[in-house]
Design a protein around this motif. Structure first.
Motif, PDB file in Angstrom:
ATOM      1  N   GLN A 229       5.767  -2.757  -7.677  1.00 39.87           N
ATOM      2  CA  GLN A 229       5.112  -1.508  -7.306  1.00 39.87           C
ATOM      3  C   GLN A 229       4.363  -0.867  -8.459  1.00 39.87           C
ATOM      4  OE1 GLN A 229       8.284  -2.075  -7.555  1.00 39.87           O
ATOM      5  NE2 GLN A 229       9.396  -0.428  -8.602  1.00 39.87           N
ATOM      6  N   PHE A 230       4.556  -1.381  -9.690  1.00 37.45           N
ATOM      7  CA  PHE A 230       3.883  -0.809 -10.845  1.00 37.45           C
ATOM      8  C   PHE A 230       2.506  -1.444 -11.096  1.00 37.45           C
ATOM      9  CE2 PHE A 230       8.204   0.506 -11.605  1.00 37.45           C
ATOM     10  CZ  PHE A 230       8.067   1.763 -12.182  1.00 37.45           C
ATOM     11  N   PHE A 231       2.077  -2.306 -10.185  1.00 38.38           N
ATOM     12  CA  PHE A 231       0.764  -2.960 -10.317  1.00 38.38           C
ATOM     13  C   PHE A 231      -0.076  -2.572  -9.121  1.00 38.38           C
ATOM     14  CE2 PHE A 231       3.830  -5.330 -12.758  1.00 38.38           C
ATOM     15  CZ  PHE A 231       3.177  -5.541 -13.962  1.00 38.38           C
ATOM     16  N   ILE A 232      -1.278  -2.134  -9.393  1.00 42.09           N
ATOM     17  CA  ILE A 232      -2.093  -1.423  -8.412  1.00 42.09           C
ATOM     18  C   ILE A 232      -2.370  -2.218  -7.146  1.00 42.09           C
ATOM     19  CG2 ILE A 232      -4.272  -2.170  -9.458  1.00 42.09           C
ATOM     20  CD1 ILE A 232      -5.327   0.690  -8.811  1.00 42.09           C
ATOM     21  N   GLU A 233      -2.496  -3.595  -7.287  1.00 40.53           N
ATOM     22  CA  GLU A 233      -2.825  -4.369  -6.096  1.00 40.53           C
ATOM     23  C   GLU A 233      -1.686  -4.392  -5.085  1.00 40.53           C
ATOM     24  OE1 GLU A 233      -1.463  -7.471  -9.223  1.00 40.53           O
ATOM     25  OE2 GLU A 233      -2.644  -5.622  -9.166  1.00 40.53           O
ATOM     26  N   ASN A 234      -0.464  -4.008  -5.536  1.00 45.67           N
ATOM     27  CA  ASN A 234       0.692  -3.993  -4.629  1.00 45.67           C
ATOM     28  C   ASN A 234       1.026  -2.584  -4.144  1.00 45.67           C
ATOM     29  OD1 ASN A 234       1.232  -6.836  -4.967  1.00 45.67           O
ATOM     30  ND2 ASN A 234       2.053  -6.344  -6.994  1.00 45.67           N
ATOM     31  N   GLN A 235       0.226  -1.603  -4.549  1.00 48.37           N
ATOM     32  CA  GLN A 235       0.498  -0.205  -4.194  1.00 48.37           C
ATOM     33  C   GLN A 235      -0.261   0.143  -2.923  1.00 48.37           C
ATOM     34  OE1 GLN A 235      -0.682   1.988  -7.677  1.00 48.37           O
ATOM     35  NE2 GLN A 235       0.918   1.058  -8.973  1.00 48.37           N
ATOM     36  N   VAL A 236       0.356  -0.188  -1.805  1.00 49.81           N
ATOM     37  CA  VAL A 236      -0.253   0.067  -0.505  1.00 49.81           C
ATOM     38  C   VAL A 236       0.529   1.214   0.172  1.00 49.81           C
ATOM     39  CG1 VAL A 236      -0.869  -0.881   1.740  1.00 49.81           C
ATOM     40  CG2 VAL A 236      -0.908  -2.345  -0.312  1.00 49.81           C
ATOM     41  N   ASN A 237      -0.190   2.294   0.375  1.00 53.09           N
ATOM     42  CA  ASN A 237       0.392   3.466   1.044  1.00 53.09           C
ATOM     43  C   ASN A 237       1.614   4.002   0.305  1.00 53.09           C
ATOM     44  OD1 ASN A 237      -1.523   3.247   3.149  1.00 53.09           O
ATOM     45  ND2 ASN A 237      -0.198   1.761   4.230  1.00 53.09           N
ATOM     46  N   ILE A 238       1.609   3.876  -1.030  1.00 55.80           N
ATOM     47  CA  ILE A 238       2.690   4.462  -1.824  1.00 55.80           C
ATOM     48  C   ILE A 238       2.063   5.193  -3.011  1.00 55.80           C
ATOM     49  CG2 ILE A 238       4.369   2.683  -1.179  1.00 55.80           C
ATOM     50  CD1 ILE A 238       3.969   1.467  -3.964  1.00 55.80           C
ATOM     51  N   GLU A 239       2.862   6.087  -3.576  1.00 57.25           N
ATOM     52  CA  GLU A 239       2.401   6.825  -4.741  1.00 57.25           C
ATOM     53  C   GLU A 239       2.426   5.913  -5.959  1.00 57.25           C
ATOM     54  OE1 GLU A 239       3.745  10.777  -7.349  1.00 57.25           O
ATOM     55  OE2 GLU A 239       4.944  10.060  -5.646  1.00 57.25           O
ATOM     56  N   ASN A 240       1.431   6.108  -6.840  1.00 53.63           N
ATOM     57  CA  ASN A 240       1.365   5.300  -8.064  1.00 53.63           C
ATOM     58  C   ASN A 240       2.492   5.778  -8.997  1.00 53.63           C
ATOM     59  OD1 ASN A 240       0.804   3.889 -10.384  1.00 53.63           O
ATOM     60  ND2 ASN A 240      -1.389   4.342 -10.363  1.00 53.63           N
ATOM     61  N   PRO A 241       3.499   4.912  -9.273  1.00 53.28           N
ATOM     62  CA  PRO A 241       4.636   5.361 -10.093  1.00 53.28           C
ATOM     63  C   PRO A 241       4.246   5.682 -11.525  1.00 53.28           C
ATOM     64  CG  PRO A 241       4.753   3.003  -9.671  1.00 53.28           C
ATOM     65  CD  PRO A 241       3.650   3.530  -8.809  1.00 53.28           C
ATOM     66  N   HIS A 242       3.087   5.150 -11.994  1.00 52.56           N
ATOM     67  CA  HIS A 242       2.671   5.435 -13.375  1.00 52.56           C
ATOM     68  C   HIS A 242       2.301   6.911 -13.556  1.00 52.56           C
ATOM     69  CE1 HIS A 242       2.742   1.303 -14.770  1.00 52.56           C
ATOM     70  NE2 HIS A 242       2.079   0.928 -13.660  1.00 52.56           N
ATOM     71  N   ASP A 243       2.001   7.588 -12.438  1.00 47.45           N
ATOM     72  CA  ASP A 243       1.645   9.001 -12.548  1.00 47.45           C
ATOM     73  C   ASP A 243       2.827   9.825 -13.031  1.00 47.45           C
ATOM     74  OD1 ASP A 243      -0.852   8.322 -11.665  1.00 47.45           O
ATOM     75  OD2 ASP A 243      -0.474   8.857  -9.567  1.00 47.45           O
TER      76      ASP A 243
END
Length: 706
Positions: A540-554
């Motif tokens: 989930q910490f890689f953008i291509e896998n962040q579908v309909n979720i909040e970016n955890p790096h924020d």
């Protein structure tokens, strides 16, 4: 084991190992073929019984029998005769001279001289005829004959001369050979005695003169006869001892003639022929020289060349050992079992592990060695049928194997080799002069099929050995790793579907670019499939896998985000090593980012703390070590960048490709690989074309009316 082998190589030096390996190849080749080129010798004693049937292993000329045949035909040559016209005139001239002397003696004396008495006439005539007495035929007239002639009148003398000239001319105008002279003299004697015009008192003298006049007038032409004899001798075909000819049967006594033929064929223990061994040495020198050329023409580094050389050495040695085995058991069979030999084994191994050029060379080498080693008759020289059989089967496999062929494809190639073998066996059986029954024909065709299938089966069996010992990554292994059912690919697909799609896109770019510059496109493609396996730890910490979720790096500080992102390469390598993946695939995971800067989080951290060190936000590397990984490095950055573009066009894509490549060049990411600027230009062109094909403008179709 592979690590240990590599340590030994590095300690000894790759060039020394390469030269030693080529020398070892020559030694093994010579040792394996040495027995095959030497003729069998037998402990044969003169006038003893032979303990076995001995056949000639070669065709040799028998000079003794050849000379006997020439002598026999020479004796049958009839002499060439030539009729001598001048003999007639010469003999008549001699007879006329005799009568001339007679008339001179009888002539009236000159003025002042007294007429000769009869005795004086005879004495004078004897003196005048002395030369005729010493001639070849030796005219010898007795005093009584001379007295009878002297007593005749001149007219009678002239009449007798004319009669004799006429008779002699009639006889000498006909051919008379030396063996016919006696008969002709007897005939002319009888004719003179029957002649009524010759007085009785001079008949004996006339007969003697007539017999003297008969000589051979048809003589042997020595030059022409000698020419005919020479022509006959030259026309005699040399008598030969033929290959496979029985020289002595078991239980037969070895007489002088048999022993002479055994010596002529070089099959007695007393004879030692070094010529075959010298010839084999020349063959080995040529072979090792060509092998040296093939290895040095390789595009790989010294380590790679040594590996290729060792692969060739082992492949050839395996083939030679199989030939030795077949040669050892062949004596137990009446049929030629050499057709069972796996014709394409060495060619397949070298084609998959080295390259096509080396595979062709090895196939030619193995076929030549088989022609020398594998028995196909009674000869110890090259067996062309077996050599061609292996050559055609091996070349069939080499040219049918494709870079993207797996085990299933290799089995298809084996069937094709079996088909080629069957066709050659059909040619062998049809062109030969030997009659075969259906059992023998069935055996040869079965052997051809078994040979083809064995080639593929043994190649599949030996490939893991080569891959394990030398750390080589074969085409077949790469195909297996590209199978979507592989556990790690399933892991990527199920846990990081975005990364999986990203990897496929990068693979397409890298594969096309590598093929364009002659690099290994299949290796690049498979490496791309696994290069981001480390992202499965924190997907989930890689953008291509962040579908309909909040970016955890924020919600994380840049240092924490940095650690997660930079670690995916090392973590990926650990996962790959755990699954015992090839080193080349592990290197892709470690090196595909090189030592590039994680710019986004670096600048984010710099906004917080201006003293942050740039090195702490760089990947640990190392930088790409091969062309394939350098191209993957470009493709990985490019695919992510293009995916984030809005409405990508050809111009935008070209500018983006130039910018990414320029940035990596300035950053020194390609300093440790041999990717040239010319090749880099080709890579940029191919990537632009590939991306344009992926992101081409779509036609906007009109909406259907309600």
């Amino acid at each position: 084991m592979r690590q240990r082998v590599q340590e030994i190589f590095e300690k000894l030096g790759y060039r020394k190992i390469m030269m030693a390996g080529i020398l070892l190849t020559g030694i093994i080749l010579y040792a394996c073929l040495m027995d095959s080129v030497q003729s069998d010798t037998y402990d044969i004693q003169l006038f003893q019984l032979s303990t076995e049937t001995i056949r000639s292993e070669k065709t040799v000329e028998d000079p003794v029998k050849t000379e006997i045949e020439r002598q026999r035909l020479t004796e049958e040559v009839a002499p060439s005769y030539q009729f001598m016209d001048e003999i007639v005139d010469n003999q008549i001239a001699l007879i006329d001279s005799l009568f001339g002397y007679l008339l001179d003696v009888k002539a009236a004396p000159k003025k002042g001289q007294e007429k000769l008495s009869r005795d004086a006439m005879i004495a004078k005539l004897t003196e005048d005829l002395r030369l005729l007495e010493t001639s070849e035929n030796g005219l010898r007239l007795t005093d009584d004959m001379l007295e009878s002639l002297v007593s005749l009148s001149d007219d009678s003398v002239i009449g007798i001369q004319e009669q004799l000239d006429e008779v002699l001319t009639s006889y000498l105008n006909e051919p008379i050979r030396i063996e016919e002279v006696a008969r002709s003299r007897t005939e002319i004697e009888q004719e003179i005695r029957r002649n009524q015009q010759i007085p009785d008192e001079v008949v004996q003298a006339a007969v003697t003169i007539g017999r003297f006049g008969i000589i051979a007038n048809e003589l042997v032409n020595e030059e022409l006869t000698a020419s005919q004899i020479e022509q006959v001798r030259n026309s005699v075909e040399p008598t030969r001892i033929l290959q496979g000819q029985v020289l002595v049967q078991e239980g037969q006594i070895v007489d002088r003639e048999v022993y002479r033929q055994l010596e002529l064929a070089g099959m007695t223990e007393e004879q030692q022929n070094y010529k075959p061994l010298l010839g084999l040495l020349v063959f080995v020198i040529i072979t090792t020289g060509l092998l040296l050329s093939v290895i040095f023409r390789s595009q790989r580094d010294d380590k790679g060349k040594v590996t290729e050389m060792l692969v060739i050495l082992i492949a050839v040695t395996i083939s030679l050992l199989l030939m030795k085995l077949l040669s050892a058991v062949s004596e137990n069979f009446d049929l030629v079992i050499s057709f069972i030999f796996p014709t394409a084994l060495a060619g397949i191994l070298v084609r998959l592990l080295v390259n096509e050029r080396a595979a062709v060379f090895v196939t030619i080498l193995v076929s030549a060695a088989a022609g020398i080693m594998l028995p196909s008759g009674y000869s110890s020289s090259l067996q062309v049928d077996i050599a061609f059989y292996i050559l055609f089967g091996g070349l069939t496999a080499i040219y049918l194997i494709e870079r993207d062929g797996g085990r299933g494809r290799l089995l298809q190639v084996s069937l094709a080799v079996a088909g080629a073998n069957v066709l050659f066996v059909a040619f062998y059986l049809l062109i030969g002069q030997t009659q075969y029954n259906w059992t023998e024909i069935g055996f040869y065709f079965t052997a051809a099929i078994v040979s083809g299938l064995l080639s593929g089966a043994l190649a599949i069996g030996f490939l893991p050995f080569f891959e394990s010992v030398f750390g080589m990554l074969s085409t077949m292994r790469l195909i297996e790793l590209s199978n979507p059912n592989h556990p790690l690919l399933k892991k990527i697909l199920t846990e990081t579907p975005g990364t999986y799609h990203h990897s496929l896109m990068v693979a397409n770019l890298a594969d096309a670019s590598c093929e364009a510059i002659g690099a290994n496109g299949l290796l690049a493609r498979v490496g791309c499939y696994y290069h981001d396996i480390g992202k499965t730890k924190y997907p989930q910490f890689f953008i291509e896998n962040q579908v309909n979720i909040e970016n955890p790096h924020d919600r994380l500080p840049p240092e924490k985000s940095r650690d997660i992102i930079l670690a995916h390469g090392v973590q990926g390598a650990q996962i790959l090593k755990k699954y015992k993946m090839p080193k080349e695939i592990v290197d892709v995971a470690v090196q595909h980012h090189g030592t590039s800067l994680l710019k986004f989080f670096y600048y984010k951290a710099k906004d917080i703390d201006s003293d942050v060190e740039e090195e702490s936000y760089r990947y640990v590397g190392p930088k790409p070590q091969t062309k394939e990984i350098a191209i993957i490095c470009i493709a990985d950055s490019l695919e992510a960048a293009v995916r984030s573009m809005k409405e990508p066009t050809s111009e935008k894509i070209k500018k983006l490709v130039d910018a990414i490549v320029e940035d990596k060049l300035k950053d020194g990411q390609f300093e440790e690989c041999d990717l040239s600027l010319k090749e880099l230009k080709t890579v940029k062109k191919v990537m632009c074309e590939t991306l344009n094909g992926i992101f081409h403008s779509r036609i906007e179709y009109p909406k259907e009316p309600n």
